[in-house]
Design a protein around this motif. Structure first.
Motif, short mmCIF file in Angstrom:
data_model
loop_
_atom_site.label_atom_id
_atom_site.label_comp_id
_atom_site.label_asym_id
_atom_site.label_seq_id
_atom_site.Cartn_x
_atom_site.Cartn_y
_atom_site.Cartn_z
N GLY A 250 0.71 -1.30 0.01
CA GLY A 250 0.14 -0.09 0.01
C GLY A 250 0.75 1.33 0.08
O GLY A 250 0.12 2.26 -0.25
N ASP A 251 2.15 1.01 0.36
CA ASP A 251 3.01 2.35 0.14
C ASP A 251 3.48 2.66 -1.24
O ASP A 251 3.31 1.71 -2.14
CB ASP A 251 4.35 2.09 0.99
CG ASP A 251 4.06 2.65 2.52
OD1 ASP A 251 2.74 3.03 3.13
OD2 ASP A 251 4.99 2.80 3.26
N THR A 260 2.01 1.86 -6.52
CA THR A 260 1.87 1.47 -5.10
C THR A 260 2.33 0.01 -4.94
O THR A 260 1.92 -0.95 -5.82
CB THR A 260 0.35 1.50 -5.19
OG1 THR A 260 0.01 3.06 -5.19
CG2 THR A 260 -0.13 1.14 -3.63
N MET A 261 2.94 -0.45 -3.91
CA MET A 261 3.30 -1.66 -3.49
C MET A 261 1.95 -2.77 -3.39
O MET A 261 1.00 -2.48 -2.46
CB MET A 261 4.31 -1.84 -2.46
CG MET A 261 5.53 -1.19 -2.60
SD MET A 261 6.55 -2.05 -3.76
CE MET A 261 6.30 -1.07 -5.12
N LYS A 262 1.77 -3.72 -4.22
CA LYS A 262 0.46 -4.69 -3.98
C LYS A 262 0.93 -5.69 -2.91
O LYS A 262 0.22 -6.49 -2.71
CB LYS A 262 0.62 -5.10 -5.47
CG LYS A 262 0.19 -4.17 -6.47
CD LYS A 262 -0.02 -5.08 -7.82
CE LYS A 262 -0.53 -3.83 -8.93
NZ LYS A 262 0.60 -2.83 -9.06
N ARG A 263 2.34 -5.78 -2.51
CA ARG A 263 2.57 -6.76 -1.41
C ARG A 263 3.76 -5.98 -0.65
O ARG A 263 4.40 -5.10 -0.95
CB ARG A 263 3.08 -8.01 -1.91
CG ARG A 263 4.45 -7.74 -2.74
CD ARG A 263 4.82 -9.27 -3.40
NE ARG A 263 5.96 -8.95 -4.34
CZ ARG A 263 6.60 -9.76 -4.91
NH1 ARG A 263 6.35 -11.17 -4.57
NH2 ARG A 263 7.69 -9.62 -5.87
N THR A 264 4.00 -6.67 0.75
CA THR A 264 5.10 -5.73 1.42
C THR A 264 6.38 -6.21 0.65
O THR A 264 6.55 -7.81 0.44
CB THR A 264 5.35 -6.54 2.67
OG1 THR A 264 3.91 -6.02 3.35
CG2 THR A 264 6.62 -5.99 3.44
N VAL A 313 14.44 -0.79 -7.38
CA VAL A 313 14.22 -2.35 -8.02
C VAL A 313 13.46 -3.01 -6.79
O VAL A 313 14.09 -3.00 -5.76
CB VAL A 313 15.29 -2.78 -8.64
CG1 VAL A 313 15.79 -1.91 -9.78
CG2 VAL A 313 16.40 -3.22 -7.72
N ASP A 314 12.59 -3.94 -7.39
CA ASP A 314 12.06 -4.79 -6.38
C ASP A 314 12.82 -6.15 -6.46
O ASP A 314 12.89 -6.86 -7.56
CB ASP A 314 10.42 -5.14 -7.13
CG ASP A 314 9.75 -6.14 -6.05
OD1 ASP A 314 10.42 -6.70 -5.07
OD2 ASP A 314 8.46 -6.01 -6.18
#
Length: 369
Positions: A250-251, A260-264, A313-314
């Motif tokens: 959500g951040d 927006t991040m869909k997961r931590t 980057v994720d």
């Protein structure tokens, strides 16, 4: 020491550069294969690229500006061909005439005013003549070429006729054949000793396009030029990992809060950005994914906008601890196709290569001899 203090490092493979030139020379075996080294050899450094290409077999070079020609002449001083012809595509800068004489630079004459100044210059050597066959940038029109032929031609020392293809990277486009017809017409009118039409993409067209000399540019440096082209990567760009942080679901990440991040997620922050030539448009958002990087053989997507000095980057799906501060992430190179990064940024490999930052640490590998 320079690498220890750098956020971006570039590894430039001169053996790959030489190999790309040799591959193109074989494709155009009935013509001479020159080398285009304008824009600081497409960003990799003319001082290193010039001698490497000369060692590979290049005997004629093209630059855009006289100052580039001066730099190349100096770079070739200890090469196998210190006196190699260097053609200046931008033409004859009469205010800098002494540079052409002192460094044996050959202007590519692009309009009748230049032709006339060239005829009047007492210290002239070799030159080329540019005819426009459909690009509508530099060059004489066919009508001007015809009038010049009737008046005795461009003058002593002009030994090469050239033009430039607009759509050679699109094989089905009819423009290339139309340009070839116009070029052959100009060639018949002017009767210069040699002719050159094919750029990197044009080398993959029929041998008729090769004429006497081909002029590869982007294909030497690992960029895509034609659907059938094969080119080895020359530049590997890597950014230092500065930090790895956890971002809750959500951040958002980065300027504008566009993703927006869909997961931590675990997010790695890299020490490179658009100030280094990694274009802002390569970033990611909720609406569209961005480019990828490679960390120790694992792919990781960009998150959010590219900023001046930083990229996020994720690395959530990478093995724990693989992405760690001080390690390096490949932005493009053998694992990340520079052309794919360019497509994400809405551009072409030319822009990424020529925009590479001067603050990057550069290391050259693969020197011959």
């Amino acid at each position: 020491m320079r690498e220890k203090a750098a956020g971006l490092r570039l590894t430039i493979d001169l053996a790959a550069l030489a190999g790309n030139w040799r591959r193109l020379a074989r494709l155009a075996a009935q013509a001479e294969c020159a080398a285009v080294v304008k824009a600081d050899a497409y960003g990799i450094g003319i001082a290193a690229a010039g001698p490497a290409l000369a060692a590979a077999g290049a005997r004629t070079f093209f630059v855009a500006l006289p100052e580039e020609g001066v730099a190349l002449r100096r770079a070739l001083a200890e090469s196998p061909v210190p006196q190699a012809p260097i053609y200046v595509l931008g033409g004859f800068f009469h205010e800098a005439a002494e540079l052409y004489a002192a460094h044996r630079l050959s202007p590519v004459l692009g309009h009748l005013g230049e032709v006339e100044r060239w005829r009047r210059w007492q210290e002239r050597g070799q030159a080329a003549l540019h005819v426009d066959t459909g690009m509508n940038r530099l060059g004489l029109s066919l009508e001007e070429a015809e009038n010049l032929a009737r008046s005795g031609g461009p003058g002593e020392g002009v030994d090469l006729l050239l033009s430039h293809l607009a759509c050679a990277d699109e094989p089905a486009h009819g423009a290339s054949e139309a340009q070839l017809r116009r070029f052959l017409e100009a060639k018949a009118l002017l009767r210069l000793p040699r002719a050159s039409l094919a750029n990197s993409a044009g080398i993959h067209l029929s041998p008729t396009f090769h004429q006497d000399l081909v002029r590869p540019g982007i294909a030497l440096y690992g960029g895509a030029s034609h659907p059938q082209a094969v080119s080895d990567p020359v530049v590997t760009a890597e950014a230092r990992i500065l930090q790895v942080r956890t971002v809750p679901r959500g951040d958002t990440v980065g300027y504008g809060a566009v993703e927006t991040m869909k997961r931590t997620s675990r997010i790695a922050i890299l020490a490179a950005g658009y100030a280094d030539g990694y274009l802002r448009a390569a970033g990611s958002s909720d609406a569209a994914s961005g480019a990828l990087v490679c960390i120790e053989g694992h792919l990781a997507p960009l998150v959010g906008r590219v900023s001046m000095d930083l990229i996020a980057v994720d690395v959530t799906d990478l093995p724990q601890g693989l992405a760690a501060p001080g390690r390096w992430a490949e932005l493009f190179g053998p694992n990340i196709d520079i052309n794919a990064v360019a497509r994400h940024a809405g551009t072409i490999a030319y822009e990424l290569l020529t925009g590479l930052s001067r603050r990057a640490c550069r290391r050259y590998v693969g020197q011959e001899g």
